[in-house]
Scaffold this motif. Structure first.
Motif, PDB file in Angstrom:
ATOM      1  N   ILE A   1       0.846  -1.195   0.000  1.00  0.00           N
ATOM      2  CA  ILE A   1       0.000   0.000   0.000  1.00  0.00           C
ATOM      3  C   ILE A   1       0.880   1.243   0.000  1.00  0.00           C
ATOM      4  CG2 ILE A   1      -1.658   1.349   1.361  1.00  0.00           C
ATOM      5  CD1 ILE A   1      -2.954  -1.025   0.140  1.00  0.00           C
ATOM      6  N   THR A   2       0.621   2.133  -0.950  1.00  0.00           N
ATOM      7  CA  THR A   2       1.320   3.411  -1.021  1.00  0.00           C
ATOM      8  C   THR A   2       0.279   4.516  -1.072  1.00  0.00           C
ATOM      9  OG1 THR A   2       1.392   3.303  -3.441  1.00  0.00           O
ATOM     10  CG2 THR A   2       3.317   2.445  -2.243  1.00  0.00           C
ATOM     11  N   GLU A   3       0.712   5.744  -0.881  1.00  0.00           N
ATOM     12  CA  GLU A   3      -0.198   6.881  -0.941  1.00  0.00           C
ATOM     13  C   GLU A   3      -0.922   6.888  -2.278  1.00  0.00           C
ATOM     14  OE1 GLU A   3      -2.176  10.206   0.336  1.00  0.00           O
ATOM     15  OE2 GLU A   3      -0.766   9.058   1.550  1.00  0.00           O
ATOM     16  N   GLY A   4      -2.255   6.939  -2.237  1.00  0.00           N
ATOM     17  CA  GLY A   4      -3.065   7.007  -3.448  1.00  0.00           C
ATOM     18  C   GLY A   4      -3.453   5.671  -4.044  1.00  0.00           C
ATOM     19  N   THR A   5      -3.025   4.546  -3.455  1.00  0.00           N
ATOM     20  CA  THR A   5      -3.400   3.229  -3.964  1.00  0.00           C
ATOM     21  C   THR A   5      -4.923   3.099  -3.976  1.00  0.00           C
ATOM     22  OG1 THR A   5      -1.394   2.194  -3.086  1.00  0.00           O
ATOM     23  CG2 THR A   5      -3.235   0.727  -3.578  1.00  0.00           C
ATOM     24  N   ALA A   6      -5.464   2.641  -5.096  1.00  0.00           N
ATOM     25  CA  ALA A   6      -6.913   2.447  -5.189  1.00  0.00           C
ATOM     26  C   ALA A   6      -7.324   1.263  -4.321  1.00  0.00           C
ATOM     27  CB  ALA A   6      -7.330   2.216  -6.636  1.00  0.00           C
ATOM     28  N   VAL A   7      -8.367   1.449  -3.513  1.00  0.00           N
ATOM     29  CA  VAL A   7      -8.898   0.382  -2.657  1.00  0.00           C
ATOM     30  C   VAL A   7     -10.398   0.331  -2.852  1.00  0.00           C
ATOM     31  CG1 VAL A   7      -7.068   0.433  -0.920  1.00  0.00           C
ATOM     32  CG2 VAL A   7      -9.047   1.908  -0.654  1.00  0.00           C
TER      33      VAL A   7
END
Length: 170
Positions: free
Chosen positions: A141-147
């Motif tokens: 998981i990184t900043e802005g990862t779509a979930v």
């Protein structure tokens, strides 16, 4: 009189005159009711605890000096603690963070934590009860990862590789 040492984290939540309870091994079915009589108003530098004096009426002389017992003081806070799973906490060079879900994307929110209860942590600042958090963000998981949210209500989850999210709860 009963003397107890209270950890620093609870010292400011205790007031003189509030109820206290005592159980001793000799009377397992009996709970003695008393009050907080005095506080040291300072913490021990070595133990980070504050000494309290509790008074328990003893009209039938059931309690003896030197008896071993367990004292209990009920604590209440003006605002209930915000708790999150400890697996949601991320450590990095910029401090402590929790991955929150906003508009279908993961965002890292800086937080301050209080008490550690093992499986759960108290959050002092940085989150609100309405925030949906990623419970086990993993390394991908990184900043802005779509979930993608899974479910709804107080236990909202999100899916992205191994990520799981839910709403922070009291």
């Amino acid at each position: 009189r009963v003397f107890i040492h209270v950890p620093q984290i609870y010292a400011t939540d205790i007031t003189i005159g509030q109820p206290a309870y005592l159980k001793v091994r000799n009377y397992p079915e009996r709970e003695f009711r008393g009050t907080v009589a005095r506080a040291a108003d300072e913490l021990s530098a070595s133990t980070r605890t504050m000494l309290l004096e509790l008074h328990f009426p003893n009209p039938d002389a059931a309690l003896y000096s030197g008896m071993y017992g367990q004292a209990r003081i009920e604590l209440s806070r003006a605002e209930p603690a915000l708790m999150i799973p400890s697996s949601a906490l991320l450590f990095n060079a910029s401090g402590l963070h929790v991955a929150v879900v906003r508009a279908g994307r993961a965002h890292f929110q800086k937080v301050a934590v209080g008490r550690d209860f093992g499986a759960e942590l108290e959050v002092l600042s940085g989150l609100s009860p309405e925030d949906s958090i990623i419970v086990n963000p993993g390394e991908r998981i990184t900043e802005g990862t779509a979930v993608q949210a899974i479910g709804h209500g107080p236990a909202v989850a999100a899916r992205s590789n191994t990520a799981e999210a839910r709403t922070a709860a009291n």
